[in-house]
Enzyme design. Sequence first.
Site, PDB file in Angstrom:
ATOM      1  CG  ASP A 248       2.025  -3.537   5.452  1.00 20.42           C
ATOM      2  OD1 ASP A 248       2.825  -2.732   5.964  1.00 20.42           O
ATOM      3  OD2 ASP A 248       0.795  -3.353   5.440  1.00 20.42           O
TER       4      ASP A 248
ATOM      5  CG  ASP B 115       3.005   0.830   7.527  1.00 19.01           C
ATOM      6  OD1 ASP B 115       2.606  -0.004   6.701  1.00 19.01           O
ATOM      7  OD2 ASP B 115       2.271   1.334   8.397  1.00 19.01           O
TER       8      ASP B 115
ATOM      9  CD  GLU C 215      -2.706  -1.386   5.694  1.00 16.43           C
ATOM     10  OE1 GLU C 215      -2.561  -2.408   6.396  1.00 16.43           O
ATOM     11  OE2 GLU C 215      -2.350  -0.246   6.089  1.00 16.43           O
ATOM     12  CD  GLU C 216      -1.431   2.540   7.589  1.00 21.13           C
ATOM     13  OE1 GLU C 216      -2.101   2.168   8.575  1.00 21.13           O
ATOM     14  OE2 GLU C 216      -0.244   2.224   7.417  1.00 21.13           O
TER      15      GLU C 216
ATOM     16  CG  HIS D 242       1.438   3.163  12.359  1.00 22.25           C
ATOM     17  ND1 HIS D 242       0.158   2.768  12.687  1.00 22.25           N
ATOM     18  CD2 HIS D 242       1.573   2.861  11.042  1.00 22.25           C
ATOM     19  CE1 HIS D 242      -0.442   2.262  11.627  1.00 22.25           C
ATOM     20  NE2 HIS D 242       0.410   2.316  10.596  1.00 22.25           N
TER      21      HIS D 242
ATOM     22  CG  HIS E 100      -0.351   0.122   2.532  1.00 22.65           C
ATOM     23  ND1 HIS E 100      -0.118   1.330   3.153  1.00 22.65           N
ATOM     24  CD2 HIS E 100       0.073  -0.826   3.406  1.00 22.65           C
ATOM     25  CE1 HIS E 100       0.411   1.128   4.351  1.00 22.65           C
ATOM     26  NE2 HIS E 100       0.547  -0.176   4.526  1.00 22.65           N
TER      27      HIS E 100
ATOM     28  CG  ASP F  51      -2.988   3.972   2.505  1.00 22.82           C
ATOM     29  OD1 ASP F  51      -2.560   2.937   1.949  1.00 22.82           O
ATOM     30  OD2 ASP F  51      -3.708   3.943   3.527  1.00 22.82           O
TER      31      ASP F  51
END
Length: 435
Positions: free
Chosen positions: A166, A108, A142-143, A407, A77, A79
């Site tokens: 991921d 990520d 995805e997030e 994150h 992903h 995003d």
Amino acid sequence: MDRFDEAVKCLRELLRFDSVEGEPACGAPFGKGVANALNYMLGVMENNGFRTFNGDGYYGYAEIGEKDKPLFGILSHLDVVPVTEGWSHDPFGGEIDGDAVWGRGAEDDKGPAVAAFFAALELLDEGRKPKKRLRFILGTNEESGWKCMDAYRAREEMPAEGFSPDADFPVINCEKGVAFFSAELPLPKGLLYLNSGTRANIVPDHAVAEAEYSVELEQAARDAGAETERDGNVLRIVTRGVSAHGSSPESGVNALTAMLTILSVTSGYAKKLCKVFSASDGSGAGIACSDKESGALTLNAGAARTEGERLVVDTDIRYPITASRDEIAAKLAKALPEAHITLKNFHDPLYVPEDHPLVKGLLTAYKNVTGDKDARPIAIGGATYARVLPCGVAFGPIFPGEKSYIHMRDERIPLDSFRRMYEIYKEALGILCFE
């Protein structure tokens, strides 16, 4: 031909796109920044000989190999989660500093997406022939909801098997179930305002509250090391923490639960809220559980806000594969009978047996490159696109014992880790997808 330097250059360019979800626009359902990142990566793939397709900004893919071959997918992903305060580098700068590439999405999931693609290019450069159709599928949501994968599943052929780069190495054959619950509650006595966090799946690093002044509340805030400011009969309190991925709340310091601890001195009800949301194993809410395959449940109180006379708390719960999402919801309702609890999003658990050829092939690739002959499949609390496949697992990018910046503030990927994952993905694709 070694493609690693090209991969680093591509990653730096990709990191410069602010692909946090934004306002929808034509061809950009999750914002122009996300769409621009997708268009850039598809352009790189097409320029290197892959057949590409853009699914109206919801997803894209790039494919190589004969059309009558079975389809193998690599699902990544583009995003990223929002940027929190206090970065030491431009989060969308793609800088190289201290032998690492810095930027939101470096781990990520932009870095792994780029590494896997350029590893495949290197195999093609060496004259290796695909024995399967190899499709790199790029998600854009995805997030915050997986609407990208909903669109892909509705419109496109689903690979029979594949992996998502991921999560973690060596290989992840088990992912806990995921449930995002939102609890709408009466305000605790004396609380006037509360705001903390951005999303349920991030440990919040900042919380601000305003409450009716009392000596006990001010003392509790000071004892906790919080910042305070009094304005007449109103006490403003600020707590700070350390952000982390919501699947591993123990890796961060939760500013919201720190605030709830302070507020717990105001009433028995506030004390109960603190108990329910502060225990990251779910014990305060009566939902703690575990199993051999996937480990223990985790609970992250990721965001909270006051809305009129109500308090809304968004939680991220990762539960063992043998647990029931409905039972968890029922126990939450029992722990908080005054709350209106809503299931906002969920992902069912994933489990692929250790002796499956996909797991064995990926594990062999990891062992061949790292020399770690004792490596075994593992379980995680994270949710990856592997769940959308009929048979899929997560594979990298974080190495055992390596600090993860996913994150977190100052997200970055060490260049030596980027090189190792590049080599592992090349080995894995060579074993599973090339003659």
